[in-house]
Design a protein around this motif. Structure first.
Motif, PDB file in Angstrom:
ATOM      1  N   THR A 174       4.915  -1.292   5.579  1.00 44.42           N
ATOM      2  CA  THR A 174       5.139   0.108   5.952  1.00 44.42           C
ATOM      3  C   THR A 174       4.181   1.027   5.209  1.00 44.42           C
ATOM      4  OG1 THR A 174       7.477  -0.318   6.412  1.00 44.42           O
ATOM      5  CG2 THR A 174       6.836   1.962   6.024  1.00 44.42           C
ATOM      6  N   THR A 175       4.037   0.835   3.904  1.00 45.09           N
ATOM      7  CA  THR A 175       3.114   1.664   3.130  1.00 45.09           C
ATOM      8  C   THR A 175       1.668   1.439   3.569  1.00 45.09           C
ATOM      9  OG1 THR A 175       4.567   1.738   1.210  1.00 45.09           O
ATOM     10  CG2 THR A 175       2.237   2.145   0.807  1.00 45.09           C
ATOM     11  N   ALA A 176       1.311   0.192   3.831  1.00 46.69           N
ATOM     12  CA  ALA A 176      -0.055  -0.123   4.255  1.00 46.69           C
ATOM     13  C   ALA A 176      -0.422   0.647   5.526  1.00 46.69           C
ATOM     14  CB  ALA A 176      -0.200  -1.620   4.484  1.00 46.69           C
ATOM     15  N   ALA A 177       0.487   0.653   6.512  1.00 45.03           N
ATOM     16  CA  ALA A 177       0.200   1.298   7.792  1.00 45.03           C
ATOM     17  C   ALA A 177       0.389   2.808   7.746  1.00 45.03           C
ATOM     18  CB  ALA A 177       1.092   0.693   8.877  1.00 45.03           C
ATOM     19  N   ARG A 178       1.448   3.262   7.082  1.00 49.26           N
ATOM     20  CA  ARG A 178       1.785   4.692   7.121  1.00 49.26           C
ATOM     21  C   ARG A 178       0.988   5.521   6.119  1.00 49.26           C
ATOM     22  NH1 ARG A 178       5.354   8.175   4.478  1.00 49.26           N
ATOM     23  NH2 ARG A 178       6.046   9.919   5.788  1.00 49.26           N
ATOM     24  N   ILE A 179       0.899   5.054   4.878  1.00 47.22           N
ATOM     25  CA  ILE A 179       0.259   5.843   3.822  1.00 47.22           C
ATOM     26  C   ILE A 179      -1.245   5.601   3.768  1.00 47.22           C
ATOM     27  CG2 ILE A 179       0.239   6.380   1.363  1.00 47.22           C
ATOM     28  CD1 ILE A 179       2.810   7.198   2.834  1.00 47.22           C
ATOM     29  N   TYR A 231      19.026 -13.117  10.596  1.00 54.48           N
ATOM     30  CA  TYR A 231      19.296 -11.716  10.947  1.00 54.48           C
ATOM     31  C   TYR A 231      18.393 -10.778  10.154  1.00 54.48           C
ATOM     32  CZ  TYR A 231      21.716  -7.271  11.526  1.00 54.48           C
ATOM     33  OH  TYR A 231      21.993  -5.958  11.797  1.00 54.48           O
ATOM     34  N   ALA A 232      18.327 -10.960   8.841  1.00 57.36           N
ATOM     35  CA  ALA A 232      17.493 -10.089   8.000  1.00 57.36           C
ATOM     36  C   ALA A 232      16.026 -10.189   8.393  1.00 57.36           C
ATOM     37  CB  ALA A 232      17.672 -10.463   6.534  1.00 57.36           C
ATOM     38  N   HIS A 233      15.585 -11.395   8.715  1.00 60.47           N
ATOM     39  CA  HIS A 233      14.192 -11.611   9.141  1.00 60.47           C
ATOM     40  C   HIS A 233      13.905 -10.888  10.452  1.00 60.47           C
ATOM     41  CE1 HIS A 233      10.427 -13.795   9.877  1.00 60.47           C
ATOM     42  NE2 HIS A 233      10.894 -14.114  11.075  1.00 60.47           N
ATOM     43  N   ASP A 234      14.753 -11.122  11.461  1.00 52.88           N
ATOM     44  CA  ASP A 234      14.530 -10.539  12.782  1.00 52.88           C
ATOM     45  C   ASP A 234      14.630  -9.019  12.748  1.00 52.88           C
ATOM     46  OD1 ASP A 234      14.271 -13.098  13.712  1.00 52.88           O
ATOM     47  OD2 ASP A 234      16.188 -13.161  14.759  1.00 52.88           O
ATOM     48  N   TYR A 235      15.620  -8.511  12.024  1.00 52.42           N
ATOM     49  CA  TYR A 235      15.796  -7.061  11.989  1.00 52.42           C
ATOM     50  C   TYR A 235      14.609  -6.371  11.314  1.00 52.42           C
ATOM     51  CZ  TYR A 235      17.913  -2.498  11.802  1.00 52.42           C
ATOM     52  OH  TYR A 235      18.143  -1.165  11.986  1.00 52.42           O
ATOM     53  N   SER A 236      14.068  -6.983  10.277  1.00 51.75           N
ATOM     54  CA  SER A 236      12.935  -6.383   9.566  1.00 51.75           C
ATOM     55  C   SER A 236      11.692  -6.334  10.447  1.00 51.75           C
ATOM     56  CB  SER A 236      12.644  -7.166   8.291  1.00 51.75           C
ATOM     57  OG  SER A 236      13.774  -7.157   7.444  1.00 51.75           O
ATOM     58  N   LEU A 237      11.451  -7.396  11.215  1.00 47.66           N
ATOM     59  CA  LEU A 237      10.327  -7.388  12.149  1.00 47.66           C
ATOM     60  C   LEU A 237      10.527  -6.317  13.216  1.00 47.66           C
ATOM     61  CD1 LEU A 237       9.729 -11.229  12.613  1.00 47.66           C
ATOM     62  CD2 LEU A 237       8.449  -9.641  11.157  1.00 47.66           C
ATOM     63  N   TYR A 238      11.760  -6.207  13.694  1.00 43.64           N
ATOM     64  CA  TYR A 238      12.073  -5.151  14.666  1.00 43.64           C
ATOM     65  C   TYR A 238      11.806  -3.772  14.069  1.00 43.64           C
ATOM     66  CZ  TYR A 238      14.977  -1.771  17.148  1.00 43.64           C
ATOM     67  OH  TYR A 238      15.418  -0.649  17.785  1.00 43.64           O
ATOM     68  N   GLN A 239      12.249  -3.557  12.832  1.00 44.17           N
ATOM     69  CA  GLN A 239      12.061  -2.261  12.179  1.00 44.17           C
ATOM     70  C   GLN A 239      10.580  -1.905  12.089  1.00 44.17           C
ATOM     71  OE1 GLN A 239      14.321  -0.117  11.400  1.00 44.17           O
ATOM     72  NE2 GLN A 239      13.049   1.365  10.298  1.00 44.17           N
ATOM     73  N   LEU A 240       9.750  -2.873  11.736  1.00 44.02           N
ATOM     74  CA  LEU A 240       8.306  -2.616  11.678  1.00 44.02           C
ATOM     75  C   LEU A 240       7.739  -2.257  13.052  1.00 44.02           C
ATOM     76  CD1 LEU A 240       7.153  -5.485   9.278  1.00 44.02           C
ATOM     77  CD2 LEU A 240       7.119  -3.028   8.777  1.00 44.02           C
ATOM     78  N   SER A 241       8.320  -2.819  14.091  1.00 45.40           N
ATOM     79  CA  SER A 241       7.794  -2.597  15.442  1.00 45.40           C
ATOM     80  C   SER A 241       8.195  -1.248  16.022  1.00 45.40           C
ATOM     81  CB  SER A 241       8.262  -3.719  16.383  1.00 45.40           C
ATOM     82  OG  SER A 241       9.642  -3.576  16.694  1.00 45.40           O
ATOM     83  N   VAL A 242       9.151  -0.545  15.389  1.00 40.88           N
ATOM     84  CA  VAL A 242       9.615   0.744  15.925  1.00 40.88           C
ATOM     85  C   VAL A 242       9.446   1.883  14.918  1.00 40.88           C
ATOM     86  CG1 VAL A 242      11.231  -0.326  17.538  1.00 40.88           C
ATOM     87  CG2 VAL A 242      12.017   0.281  15.234  1.00 40.88           C
ATOM     88  N   PRO A 301       8.314   5.207  13.325  1.00 40.95           N
ATOM     89  CA  PRO A 301       7.993   6.407  14.111  1.00 40.95           C
ATOM     90  C   PRO A 301       6.525   6.813  14.042  1.00 40.95           C
ATOM     91  CG  PRO A 301       9.180   6.983  12.098  1.00 40.95           C
ATOM     92  CD  PRO A 301       9.211   5.499  12.193  1.00 40.95           C
ATOM     93  N   GLY A 302       6.173   7.760  14.922  1.00 33.14           N
ATOM     94  CA  GLY A 302       4.790   8.220  14.992  1.00 33.14           C
ATOM     95  C   GLY A 302       3.897   7.124  15.530  1.00 33.14           C
ATOM     96  N   ASP A 303       2.684   7.074  15.018  1.00 33.85           N
ATOM     97  CA  ASP A 303       1.753   6.028  15.448  1.00 33.85           C
ATOM     98  C   ASP A 303       1.728   4.852  14.479  1.00 33.85           C
ATOM     99  OD1 ASP A 303       0.535   7.223  13.295  1.00 33.85           O
ATOM    100  OD2 ASP A 303      -1.467   7.265  14.179  1.00 33.85           O
ATOM    101  N   VAL A 304       2.670   4.842  13.516  1.00 36.06           N
ATOM    102  CA  VAL A 304       2.655   3.799  12.486  1.00 36.06           C
ATOM    103  C   VAL A 304       2.841   2.420  13.104  1.00 36.06           C
ATOM    104  CG1 VAL A 304       3.721   2.948  10.369  1.00 36.06           C
ATOM    105  CG2 VAL A 304       3.487   5.411  10.744  1.00 36.06           C
ATOM    106  N   ASN A 305       3.801   2.281  14.027  1.00 34.82           N
ATOM    107  CA  ASN A 305       4.072   0.958  14.608  1.00 34.82           C
ATOM    108  C   ASN A 305       2.879   0.435  15.400  1.00 34.82           C
ATOM    109  OD1 ASN A 305       4.588   1.455  17.715  1.00 34.82           O
ATOM    110  ND2 ASN A 305       5.674   3.090  16.647  1.00 34.82           N
ATOM    111  N   LYS A 306       2.001   1.343  15.866  1.00 35.10           N
ATOM    112  CA  LYS A 306       0.828   0.908  16.627  1.00 35.10           C
ATOM    113  C   LYS A 306      -0.214   0.250  15.737  1.00 35.10           C
ATOM    114  CE  LYS A 306       1.515   4.582  20.027  1.00 35.10           C
ATOM    115  NZ  LYS A 306       0.967   5.823  20.629  1.00 35.10           N
ATOM    116  N   ARG A 307      -0.092   0.444  14.428  1.00 35.43           N
ATOM    117  CA  ARG A 307      -1.019  -0.175  13.484  1.00 35.43           C
ATOM    118  C   ARG A 307      -0.572  -1.569  13.045  1.00 35.43           C
ATOM    119  NH1 ARG A 307      -4.851   2.889  11.137  1.00 35.43           N
ATOM    120  NH2 ARG A 307      -4.904   5.099  11.691  1.00 35.43           N
ATOM    121  N   ILE A 308       0.598  -1.998  13.506  1.00 31.73           N
ATOM    122  CA  ILE A 308       1.163  -3.282  13.075  1.00 31.73           C
ATOM    123  C   ILE A 308       1.216  -4.238  14.258  1.00 31.73           C
ATOM    124  CG2 ILE A 308       3.142  -4.429  12.010  1.00 31.73           C
ATOM    125  CD1 ILE A 308       3.854  -1.761  10.702  1.00 31.73           C
TER     126      ILE A 308
END
Length: 272
Positions: free
Chosen positions: A217-222, A240-251, A253-260
């Motif tokens: 998150t910091t790498a892409a956003r900051i 569950y923790a693995h899948d949810y974390s990948l999902y969180q990175l994919s959504v 906000p802004g254009d951050v998820n487009k960098r991942i």
């Protein structure tokens, strides 16, 4: 100065104040007065793991073992009521589908998070990553892609203060010790990447829901890096923790998820 709290657990007072830590590996759980169990690793076993006489408790209770997340030493054991509905309640959202990714070896670096000597223990979740990550690192080295390792600050100066043996770290590959889940904490990682002209980061390691999530998150956003996460090069204690974390990175906000981007170890290749 330290005072024993229970077997393998102590209250230590140092420059950062009173902290609860593991006696064996000096991993810090929390500040004094906080619940150290919230930062521990929990395993649920059948009651018979404590002996055949516990068979009467099967189906009603489970044996809960609380261990150090760094070295795995046992800290507490309890018999708790089995919660059969837990699996139905924890339904993870749809995780992103991995796709083939090509990375420019001239501007890419590989970041390996917290796969230290502790991961040589087959009982720990991160151990399962070692064969696949080791093979991927050899592919990166063949393309002269820089590799940076992180190790938990709490392991520094202990027997666990080294990269896991199967990863065969080279002397030229830096090791950093950030004091945080986000490995950009302290600024050393960003300086290393800037010096090498890195624009794309491939992030590997454990756990997906801690170091990987915060660092990506910091790498892409900051810092505006392009980030690649091979989904089989990271893991967590639960699916569950693995899948949810990948999902969180994919959504994000802004254009951050487009960098991942999400790939696999096999479908991540290097081009020049």
């Amino acid at each position: 100065m330290s005072y024993p709290l229970r077997e393998n657990l102590e209250l230590y007072t140092g420059s950062e104040g009173a902290q609860i830590r593991c006696v064996r590996c000096r991993h810090v759980f929390c500040r004094a007065g906080e619940d150290w169990k919230q930062a521990s690793r929990v395993r649920l076993l059948p009651p018979t793991a404590a002996g055949p006489l516990m068979s009467e408790a099967s189906g009603k209770y489970v044996l809960q073992q609380i261990t150090c997340p760094s070295c795995g030493v046992l800290l507490d054991t309890d018999l708790i009521e089995e919660k059969k509905e837990a699996q139905d309640e924890e339904k993870p959202p749809k995780k992103p589908e991995p796709k083939p990714v090509e990375a420019d070896c001239r501007t890419t670096a590989v970041l390996v998070l917290d796969l230290s000597a502790r991961c040589e223990d087959p009982e720990l979740t991160c151990n399962a990553l070692l064969p696949g990550v080791a093979a991927f690192l050899e592919k990166a080295r063949a393309s002269v892609v820089p590799i940076i390792f992180s190790i938990s600050l709490s392991a520094r100066g202990t027997p666990l203060d080294r990269v896991a043996g199967p990863l065969q770290r080279r002397e030229s590959e830096p090791v950093i010790y950030p004091d945080g889940f986000d490995k950009f904490t302290g600024g050393e990682l960003h300086r290393i990447l800037e010096e090498r002209g890195v624009k794309t980061l491939i992030i590997l390691g454990s756990a997906t829901n801690v170091a990987v999530l915060y660092t990506a998150t910091t790498a892409a956003r900051i810092h505006r890096y392009e980030v690649i996460v091979p989904v089989d090069g990271v893991n967590a204690r639960t699916q569950y923790a693995h899948d949810y974390s990948l999902y969180q990175l994919s959504v994000l906000p802004g254009d951050v998820n487009k960098r991942i981007q999400f790939s696999t170890l096999r479908t991540t290749s290097f081009i020049r």
